[in-house]
Write a protein that holds these residues in place. Structure first.
Motif: not given
Length: 404
Positions: A140-146
């Motif tokens: 999803x837009x704005x999400x990530x795995x840091x």
């Protein structure tokens, strides 16, 4: 890559081909409270005499050190911040990973830690770790795995040593979900910007110090300055109250120049106070190429008559720009937050409202579009992670296997 020599001994280079993989056991259960963390971790030991040891990817676990280890006694540790993104097609992407690896080398050298690996070898190990965590990466837009790569001294660092270099060290990499997601919408427009407190009580960095390196000590010692109700501290230095960073972000202002050009002004790297941010560098490169007519900005809306200026920037100049109307916006940028709009600054007991600017959202959407493979900037900044699913990766076996 051949092994280097030191004191007559051959030192082994970091090698992805020797990776040892341990799958999750069939009965693996996530520890309560750690549901947002990745399941696996990468570790690579280092020894001053023998060089890099065997890389290992296995279940995330606690680390242990001697009580006199340099990381515990003198904060001999540095780190990086990276993100893994998932495209609409399900591919995994990393954004300019070699830039992070080079900056980690620079930080490691500042601390006397190892800094002699081949980036391609490290990238192969990162890619395998990311491939294992693919089910956790949101799309999803704005999400990530840091991603948090960390390098630290594990040998005794107590007392006066013969020299400043570590005898033993460890490079490890862990992941967690969605760092910075809470600030993603702060560039959406009027009233969305974050609030900063211009801090004079604490100083983050100074000329000749370590502000331009990503050292653990730079961050842990300044958290105490953050005031309730404010997203971050805006760091000041010098009698002129020059600004440097906001929290852990680089900072820009957007200003109307006397000749009608729109200027993107950010602090110079020359005094060693400001971290050389990769998002910062990417924004500057895209804006400069657009201004010089070499390449159109990836998203429409950026005027032609622009320039990027790298110089000292003070709070009095920001206030004057608000008063005469030449200050058109202000934003921070970094891996965690991408691009965030600054909406308010508290300084010397007064509150100053910063105007919103649609160019800030354009910058954010451009960087995130490149990161998630939606925009091709023509520079191969987005690295596609190859698929990798070693035998036992899904937890069918609790026996260790050597990765091919």
């Amino acid at each position: 890559m051949s092994a280097s020599k030191t004191n007559g001994h051959g030192r082994a280079p970091l090698s992805a081909s020797s990776l040892f993989f341990t799958p999750l056991p069939p009965a693996h259960v996530v520890t309560p409270g750690k549901e947002s963390h990745g399941r696996y971790m990468l570790t690579v030991p280092w020894n001053r005499v023998s060089g890099w040891g065997q890389p290992r990817i296995g279940p995330r676990q606690d680390l242990s050190f001697d009580p006199l280890a340099g990381v515990l006694q003198y904060a001999v540790t540095c780190f990086e911040g990276m993100k893994c993104y998932k495209t609409d097609q399900g591919d995994l992407r990393l954004f300019r990973p070699s830039k992070n690896f080079d900056r980690l080398k620079r930080s490691g050298a500042r601390l006397g830690l190892p800094c002699d690996w081949d980036n391609d070898e490290l990238l192969e190990l990162f890619a395998k770790l990311m491939a294992l965590e693919a089910p956790l990466v949101p799309n999803t837009d704005g999400s990530n795995l840091y991603i948090r790569p960390t390098l630290l001294e594990t040998s005794e660092g107590f007392g006066i040593k013969e020299d400043a270099f570590a005898a033993e060290a460890l490079l490890y990499v862990v992941t967690t979900l969605n760092l910075g997601k809470g600030l993603y919408a702060s560039s959406e427009g009027e009233g969305k910007g974050i609030k900063l407190d211009a801090c004079k009580e604490f100083i983050r960095a100074w000329p000749g110090g370590t502000g331009s390196y990503k050292l653990g000590a730079n961050y842990g010692t300044v958290n105490i300055s953050k005031k309730p109700g404010y997203a971050m501290s805006l760091w000041l230095h010098g009698k002129e109250d020059f600004i440097s960073e906001a929290g852990a972000m680089n900072v820009f202002i957007i200003k109307e120049a006397a000749d009608g050009y729109t200027e993107f002004i950010t602090m110079s790297l020359s005094n060693g106070i400001v971290l050389p941010g990769i998002t910062r560098e990417s924004i500057i490169e895209l804006l400069n190429e657009h201004a010089e007519g070499k390449r159109e900005f990836p998203i429409q809306g950026v005027p032609k008559n622009i320039r990027v200026v790298e110089r000292d920037l003070s709070m009095p100049e920001i206030i004057n720009g608000l008063e005469d109307g030449t200050l058109k916006g202000m934003f921070g940028c970094g891996t965690g937050v991408v691009v965030v709009q600054v909406g308010e600054i508290q300084y010397q007991g007064k509150t100053y409202q910063i105007p919103s600017n649609p160019l800030i959202k354009t910058l954010r959407d451009t960087i995130t579009g490149i990161q998630r493979g939606k925009i091709d900037e023509g520079k191969s900044w987005s690295f596609k992670v190859p698929a990798w699913n070693p035998e036992g990766a899904d937890g069918q076996s609790d026996e260790e296997v050597t990765a091919a």
